[in-house]
Design an enzyme around this catalytic site. Structure first.
Site, PDB file in Angstrom:
ATOM      1  N   ASP A   1      -2.125  14.501   6.812  1.00 31.95           N
ATOM      2  CA  ASP A   1      -1.744  13.189   6.277  1.00 31.95           C
ATOM      3  C   ASP A   1      -0.553  13.287   5.343  1.00 31.95           C
ATOM      4  OD1 ASP A   1      -1.754  10.505   5.665  1.00 31.95           O
ATOM      5  OD2 ASP A   1      -3.431  10.614   4.275  1.00 31.95           O
TER       6      ASP A   1
ATOM      7  N   GLU B   1     -10.137   5.009   9.756  1.00 38.20           N
ATOM      8  CA  GLU B   1     -10.372   4.506   8.411  1.00 38.20           C
ATOM      9  C   GLU B   1     -11.024   3.121   8.421  1.00 38.20           C
ATOM     10  OE1 GLU B   1      -7.118   6.722   5.666  1.00 38.20           O
ATOM     11  OE2 GLU B   1      -6.358   4.989   6.766  1.00 38.20           O
TER      12      GLU B   1
ATOM     13  N   GLU C   1       3.908   9.273  -1.224  1.00 36.45           N
ATOM     14  CA  GLU C   1       2.501   9.165  -1.578  1.00 36.45           C
ATOM     15  C   GLU C   1       1.948  10.455  -2.161  1.00 36.45           C
ATOM     16  OE1 GLU C   1      -1.767   8.187   0.632  1.00 36.45           O
ATOM     17  OE2 GLU C   1       0.110   7.998   1.738  1.00 36.45           O
TER      18      GLU C   1
ATOM     19  N   LYS D   1      -3.076   0.297  14.481  1.00 40.13           N
ATOM     20  CA  LYS D   1      -3.958   1.326  13.936  1.00 40.13           C
ATOM     21  C   LYS D   1      -5.366   0.945  14.350  1.00 40.13           C
ATOM     22  CE  LYS D   1      -5.576   3.264   9.510  1.00 40.13           C
ATOM     23  NZ  LYS D   1      -5.367   3.257   8.038  1.00 40.13           N
TER      24      LYS D   1
ATOM     25  N   GLU E   1       0.841  -1.195   0.000  1.00 38.69           N
ATOM     26  CA  GLU E   1       0.000   0.000   0.000  1.00 38.69           C
ATOM     27  C   GLU E   1       0.876   1.243   0.000  1.00 38.69           C
ATOM     28  OE1 GLU E   1      -3.527   2.098   2.684  1.00 38.69           O
ATOM     29  OE2 GLU E   1      -3.024  -0.008   3.004  1.00 38.69           O
TER      30      GLU E   1
END
Length: 699
Positions: A374, A301, A402, A297, A177
């Protein structure tokens, strides 16, 4: 200097010389910064003057770590001299490894100093343990590789941060990811029976820059990673990495007692849940005695967590911490946002965690992103830094790019991290001072590509992260030159050109993607390219429009007392400075303020004029990097020069795309003519909106 105690290895070294500098040959980047290319010119002459060195092992230690140190010294010094056949002479210099009696963790660092033994030259690498000597060996090779004469190498170093960690967002099926360098380097399918040698080379690279912990799997964790079959695989990794001073961590899914244990709940207060985690921890430590612990986590999300049962983050973390005991650590991520919370997205982590200060167990670390949103190309430092003095807090950064071009061009991130580390919080000092007692984690950018990181220059970010976690006081320029000298060339003029490219590259990306504090303007899902027009996603805070709030009257997110009030989460002195546009750093202006397009900036330009100028500066910055790189063709091997030239060509296209699409959209909102001298976008806005990237990597 720890002389006379502990384990001592003597490495005899001999005189050798290079007859001529070797011609440039093709390189694929696999060797990273550990090439140990032969010295040339003045550096070679200096080494010759002191007897250039190649080690021969005299006393072999019964220690895998010291065996590695010996191998690295042998390999590195032979490479620097351009040969691998040592000959013992009367002028030989001894390298002495004085390493204590235990493998240890290298926390005490090392000392390197020249000395004389019975009239003969020697260099002693002294440390309290074997890992410290390994770190010292890499440091000695780094100094020699920079051309420092052996007799002038003096180092007295210890890591500033105890935990220097890479977090892999790798999934067990091999997909990474937010990874842009191929598939995962961890082949779970063939473990534990087969260990890819690449995993040892990975540990070697990490040890060379002082990284001492790796979380091996995605924070969006699968429960089955805690099954016995995966514990056995993890143990094989731990065994391979242990001699390099690396402890393994595992991302754990909070609901695992239900998914694996068949329990009806994962409530952290439930005795059966506590017992399940205790048994699981015992099982892991039976296989991996030095297991680092869990990275979690939770309630973010869509991930399960203690709030599903009306419990706090502290209750969830402490339950896991009790299962680990003094054997390990729970690292609890502070990246949270809830679909039920309609407040400013950037304010949610502080609101959830700051009231819990002092409630976390001693073996719990709160992992806080560098900024409150983020991993954007630029964010002000996270308000939690300094706001939780009774909680162990560490910094989380993102090495994988990212939001900074992913795997194209150049974006050197040391200046980004330095900007955060040096930020004064107004509560207990800088971010570096607050996090130094605990540590720093980076989301890894490593993959199965031959050059490890997708582009050759992305390896600089892996390197810079390790060096800053070891010593946050190092400058971005020194790290850039250090990396480039080991990776490409020692030519001083070429190094100056490369370092200048690197140092300006992140600001260039900011200019063409999110100038003046704009953020989160990228495409949905893949996060590739501009999409400031997206306003219709299911959650408000998924939309770029939520963050830029552009309308005919102005642009920016008001986080002052008149807006979301998120600014009040900072220390009063910081908040007071940023509450007034006139005293706000222009780099954060639109992060904290919604301002008219006609607002006048210190540059003398209006806000609209300044935005256009910044976008143009970003495009020009990439063009300058491409031209500078082209000029380096004589100094860089053709294979890597061509690869980076292609990367920069992509970045040039992307910079123009970002610039044109952004200006076209802002102009559609404000109805203003482009500032004088600003070239119009190459395509109409509708054409940019039609671009789609369903096959983009890293999703």
């Amino acid at each position: 200097m720890m002389r006379g105690r502990g384990l001592v290895n003597r490495l005899a070294v001999i005189v050798a010389a290079l007859l001529a500098a070797a011609p440039l040959h093709a390189e694929d980047g696999y060797a990273l910064w550990l090439r140990h290319a032969p010295l040339e010119g003045e550096a070679l002459a200096a080494l010759r003057a002191e007897a250039p060195i190649v080690p021969v092992i005299v006393d072999r230690a019964d220690s895998p770590t010291l065996a590695i140190a010996e191998t690295e010294l042998r390999r590195g010094i032979a490479g620097l001299q351009g040969h691998d056949r040592p000959r013992l002479t009367a002028d030989s210099t001894e390298i002495i490894l004085d390493c204590g009696t235990t493998r240890g963790d290298g926390a005490a660092g090392f000392v390197i100093a020249p000395e004389r033994i019975e009239g003969r030259r020697a260099v002693r690498i002294a440390a309290a343990d074997h890992v410290g000597c390994l770190y010292g060996s890499f440091a000695l090779l780094r100094a020699l590789g920079e051309g420092t004469p052996l007799s002038e190498i003096r180092r007295d170093e210890a890591p500033a941060m105890p935990l220097r960690m890479l977090d892999h967002w790798d999934n067990p099926d091999g997909h990474v990811e937010r990874g842009y360098a191929g598939r995962s380097i961890i082949d779970w399918w063939h473990l534990p029976d087969k260990l890819d040698p690449r995993l040892v080379d990975y540990a070697r690279a990490n040890a060379s820059i002082g990284i001492n912990a790796v979380a091996v799997n995605n924070v969006n964790a699968k429960a089955f990673m805690l099954e016995p079959r995966y514990i056995a695989r993890l143990a094989r990794l731990a065994d391979a990495w242990r001699p390099y001073g690396i402890r393994v961590f595992l991302s754990a899914r909070f609901s695992a007692p239900m998914e694996l244990g068949g329990l009806p709940t994962a409530d952290p207060r439930d005795p059966a849940v506590k017992a399940w985690w205790q048994a699981k921890a015992d099982e892991i430590y039976a296989a991996i005695p030095d297991f680092g612990g869990f990275l979690v986590k939770a309630n973010s999300e869509g991930q399960p967590g203690p709030q599903d049962y009306g419990r706090s983050h502290a209750e969830g973390a402490n339950m896991l911490a009790a299962a680990l005991g003094d054997r390990g650590t729970v690292i609890w991520r502070a990246f949270v946002y809830s679909p039920e919370d309609t407040s400013d997205r950037t304010a949610q982590a502080y609101a959830e965690f700051q009231p819990l200060d002092g409630q976390f167990a001693l073996n719990v670390i709160l992992q806080v992103k560098n900024g409150a949103l983020d991993f954007q190309p630029r964010e002000p430092f996270h308000p939690l830094f300094g706001a939780m003095p009774r909680t162990r807090v560490m910094l989380e950064a993102q090495i994988t790019r990212e939001y900074l071009g992913q795997a194209s061009g150049i974006a050197y991130l040391a200046p980004l991290w330095k900007e955060v580390l040096e930020a004064q919080t107004g509560r207990g000092g800088s971010v570096a001072q607050i996090t130094a007692p605990v540590g720093m984690a980076g989301v890894a950018n490593v993959g199965s590509d031959r050059n490890w990181t997708g582009t050759h220059f992305d390896a600089a970010n892996w390197y810079a992260f390790g060096r800053l976690a070891w010593n946050p006081a190092l400058s971005s320029e020194d790290i850039a030159r250090e990396w480039a000298a080991q990776t490409f060339t020692r030519d001083d003029q070429a190094l100056g050109t490369i370092a200048a490219m690197m140092l300006g590259s992140r600001e260039t990306v900011v200019d063409y993607t999110g100038p003046l504090g704009l953020a989160h303007l990228m495409g949905t899902g893949h996060h590739y390219g501009p999409a400031p027009w997206v306003c219709d996603l299911g959650r408000a805070d998924w939309n770029p429009c939520y963050y830029h709030r552009a309308d005919k009257g102005g642009i920016g997110f008001d986080r002052t007392a008149a807006g979301s009030k998120a600014l009040a989460q900072y220390a009063p002195a910081i908040a007071a400075n940023w509450s007034d546009p006139a005293t706000t750093d222009p780099r954060y202006l639109l992060w904290f303020h919604h301002l008219p397009w006609s607002h006048r900036l210190p540059s003398g330009r209006t806000l609209w004029e300044e935005l256009a100028a910044r976008y143009d500066a970003g495009v020009a910055g990439v063009d300058r990097m491409a031209a500078a790189w082209a000029s380096l063709a004589p100094a860089i091997d053709a294979e890597r020069h061509a690869a980076i030239t292609a990367d920069l060509a992509i970045q040039r296209k992307e910079a123009r795309w970002w610039r044109d699409a952004s200006l076209a959209y802002w102009q559609s909102v404000n109805g203003l003519a482009l500032p004088p001298g600003t070239a119009p976008p190459a395509e109409p806005l509708a054409a940019y909106k039609l671009r789609a990237f369903p096959e983009a990597p890293g999703q």
